[in-house]
Scaffold this motif. Sequence first.
Motif, PDB file in Angstrom:
ATOM      1  N   ASN A 152       0.835  -1.207   0.000  1.00 52.96           N
ATOM      2  CA  ASN A 152       0.000   0.000   0.000  1.00 52.96           C
ATOM      3  C   ASN A 152       0.863   1.249   0.000  1.00 52.96           C
ATOM      4  O   ASN A 152       1.988   1.242   0.509  1.00 52.96           O
ATOM      5  CB  ASN A 152      -0.916   0.014   1.233  1.00 52.96           C
ATOM      6  CG  ASN A 152      -2.018   1.050   1.113  1.00 52.96           C
ATOM      7  OD1 ASN A 152      -2.664   1.148   0.065  1.00 52.96           O
ATOM      8  ND2 ASN A 152      -2.258   1.817   2.164  1.00 52.96           N
ATOM      9  N   THR A 154       0.398   3.928   1.727  1.00 53.21           N
ATOM     10  CA  THR A 154       0.658   4.231   3.143  1.00 53.21           C
ATOM     11  C   THR A 154       1.002   2.915   3.836  1.00 53.21           C
ATOM     12  O   THR A 154       0.119   2.091   4.123  1.00 53.21           O
ATOM     13  CB  THR A 154      -0.593   4.873   3.796  1.00 53.21           C
ATOM     14  OG1 THR A 154      -1.030   5.949   2.968  1.00 53.21           O
ATOM     15  CG2 THR A 154      -0.305   5.361   5.194  1.00 53.21           C
ATOM     16  N   ARG A 157      -0.797   1.420   6.986  1.00 50.48           N
ATOM     17  CA  ARG A 157      -2.135   0.814   6.807  1.00 50.48           C
ATOM     18  C   ARG A 157      -2.007  -0.645   6.378  1.00 50.48           C
ATOM     19  O   ARG A 157      -2.778  -1.502   6.808  1.00 50.48           O
ATOM     20  CB  ARG A 157      -2.907   1.567   5.728  1.00 50.48           C
ATOM     21  CG  ARG A 157      -3.754   2.671   6.259  1.00 50.48           C
ATOM     22  CD  ARG A 157      -4.584   3.247   5.131  1.00 50.48           C
ATOM     23  NE  ARG A 157      -5.998   2.928   5.260  1.00 50.48           N
ATOM     24  CZ  ARG A 157      -6.902   3.234   4.335  1.00 50.48           C
ATOM     25  NH1 ARG A 157      -6.546   3.825   3.223  1.00 50.48           N
ATOM     26  NH2 ARG A 157      -8.171   2.937   4.530  1.00 50.48           N
TER      27      ARG A 157
HETATM   28  P1  NAP Z   1     -10.662   3.023   0.261  1.00 55.56           P
HETATM   29  O1  NAP Z   1     -11.053   2.303   1.494  1.00 55.56           O
HETATM   30  O2  NAP Z   1     -10.810   4.503   0.185  1.00 55.56           O
HETATM   31  O3  NAP Z   1      -9.130   2.645  -0.078  1.00 55.56           O
HETATM   32  C1  NAP Z   1      -8.482   3.241  -1.162  1.00 55.56           C
HETATM   33  C2  NAP Z   1      -7.125   2.573  -1.387  1.00 55.56           C
HETATM   34  O4  NAP Z   1      -6.566   3.102  -2.594  1.00 55.56           O
HETATM   35  C3  NAP Z   1      -6.126   2.822  -0.277  1.00 55.56           C
HETATM   36  O5  NAP Z   1      -5.327   1.682  -0.139  1.00 55.56           O
HETATM   37  C4  NAP Z   1      -5.308   3.998  -0.857  1.00 55.56           C
HETATM   38  O6  NAP Z   1      -3.986   4.078  -0.346  1.00 55.56           O
HETATM   39  C5  NAP Z   1      -5.250   3.602  -2.302  1.00 55.56           C
HETATM   40  N1  NAP Z   1      -4.992   4.738  -3.195  1.00 55.56           N
HETATM   41  C6  NAP Z   1      -5.817   5.785  -3.466  1.00 55.56           C
HETATM   42  N2  NAP Z   1      -5.223   6.623  -4.348  1.00 55.56           N
HETATM   43  C7  NAP Z   1      -4.005   6.113  -4.620  1.00 55.56           C
HETATM   44  C8  NAP Z   1      -2.931   6.513  -5.451  1.00 55.56           C
HETATM   45  N3  NAP Z   1      -2.996   7.623  -6.193  1.00 55.56           N
HETATM   46  N4  NAP Z   1      -1.830   5.719  -5.503  1.00 55.56           N
HETATM   47  C9  NAP Z   1      -1.761   4.579  -4.785  1.00 55.56           C
HETATM   48  N5  NAP Z   1      -2.732   4.143  -3.965  1.00 55.56           N
HETATM   49  C10 NAP Z   1      -3.844   4.901  -3.890  1.00 55.56           C
HETATM   50  O7  NAP Z   1     -11.484   2.483  -1.002  1.00 55.56           O
HETATM   51  P2  NAP Z   1     -12.172   1.035  -1.180  1.00 55.56           P
HETATM   52  O8  NAP Z   1     -13.568   1.115  -0.720  1.00 55.56           O
HETATM   53  O9  NAP Z   1     -11.267  -0.006  -0.648  1.00 55.56           O
HETATM   54  O10 NAP Z   1     -12.239   0.953  -2.781  1.00 55.56           O
HETATM   55  C11 NAP Z   1     -11.073   0.768  -3.566  1.00 55.56           C
HETATM   56  C12 NAP Z   1     -11.486   0.447  -5.012  1.00 55.56           C
HETATM   57  O11 NAP Z   1     -12.163  -0.810  -5.012  1.00 55.56           O
HETATM   58  C13 NAP Z   1     -12.469   1.453  -5.604  1.00 55.56           C
HETATM   59  O12 NAP Z   1     -12.170   1.589  -6.976  1.00 55.56           O
HETATM   60  C14 NAP Z   1     -13.821   0.789  -5.452  1.00 55.56           C
HETATM   61  O13 NAP Z   1     -14.746   1.190  -6.432  1.00 55.56           O
HETATM   62  C15 NAP Z   1     -13.431  -0.674  -5.636  1.00 55.56           C
HETATM   63  N6  NAP Z   1     -14.348  -1.608  -5.005  1.00 55.56           N
HETATM   64  C16 NAP Z   1     -14.887  -2.561  -5.792  1.00 55.56           C
HETATM   65  C17 NAP Z   1     -15.734  -3.505  -5.251  1.00 55.56           C
HETATM   66  C18 NAP Z   1     -16.325  -4.545  -6.159  1.00 55.56           C
HETATM   67  O14 NAP Z   1     -17.225  -5.258  -5.726  1.00 55.56           O
HETATM   68  N7  NAP Z   1     -15.811  -4.690  -7.376  1.00 55.56           N
HETATM   69  C19 NAP Z   1     -16.043  -3.467  -3.891  1.00 55.56           C
HETATM   70  C20 NAP Z   1     -15.474  -2.474  -3.095  1.00 55.56           C
HETATM   71  C21 NAP Z   1     -14.637  -1.544  -3.679  1.00 55.56           C
HETATM   72  P3  NAP Z   1      -3.669   4.901   1.011  1.00 55.56           P
HETATM   73  O15 NAP Z   1      -4.038   3.971   2.150  1.00 55.56           O
HETATM   74  O16 NAP Z   1      -2.220   5.179   0.926  1.00 55.56           O
HETATM   75  O17 NAP Z   1      -4.539   6.128   0.988  1.00 55.56           O
END
Ligand code: NAP
Length: 279
Positions: A152, A154, A157
Amino acid sequence: MDVFGLLGNPVGHSLSPPMHEAAYDELGMDARYVTFEPAPDDLGAAIDGARALGVAGLNVTIPFKEAALPHVEADDLAARIGAVNTIDFPDGDAADDAPTGHNTDAAGVRRSFAHHDVTLAERDAVVVGAGGAARAAAFALADAGAAVHVANRTVERAERLVADVGRETPDVSERVTSGGLDSLGTRVSDADVVINATSVGMEEDRSPVPSDALHADLAVLDAVYRPLDTRLLRDARERGATTIDGAWMLLYQGVEAFERWTGRDAPVDAMNEALRARL
Ligand code: NAP
């Protein structure tokens, strides 16, 4: 008529209503799936109210997945992940029991790989990300017997997630590791399975994984589903890898919820078609 629903905020663009209603139509069920946007402080009242109104089951999405935990009897997996996305209201003799809380995102990951004939036991897996989707993915992979590396941006985390996955299970803690994104290429080169659970690829045509690390023996699941064909999946396909888009994960978390609520096999093809028609 049975009523199922989704608690979230916002829920206006949710794909769950058409996906679940396609299942009801396919099976000739007299049921509806509706969305609700309670205020953050009203989550408990919303769950109690749904129960009082005879709602048969609820999904829970952002920002309520963690906040729902104290309002339900969470099963072991949901408690370990620390998030609930499906609530079931007991009926019959158990009608007075507390609602039960489950996490079907992990099943969504597991069943997406199974659908594509990818086995997870004793495979080397890399999860990119440490947010909500990554938590579900890391628990799913570890429970399936894979060795899991969480990378990750960060690092702290990722460390916390790995500690949670390994907690109280020494055999699992020996096969989960964490790190930053700097060593991701090396990790992916040596891996059998990769999951992108970051939001990278949603807003821009960018991949979180260096393309030269991808290879033909890899199965790649991208949790991002808007867009469906991400840069990561295109890079992976070019290298001959097995690719699994984010709609599969979304589909199978819904399939798992449907089956839990109704006790029936879900009409997966009808749900998949309804989902993909909207992506
Ligand atoms: P979240 O809890 O906000 O986590 C976001 C993650 O992305 C964190 O690990 C963050 O890293 C990382 N991140 C964000 N911007 C970044 C960048 N520019 N470079 C590198 N890492 C970055 O979000 P989430 O709910 O887990 O969702 C993540 C993705 O999964 C989204 O696209 C969401 O639509 C998708 N999703 C899909 C399903 C499905 O059923 N297909 C279900 C849930 C989510 P940091 O910790 O460093 O901020």
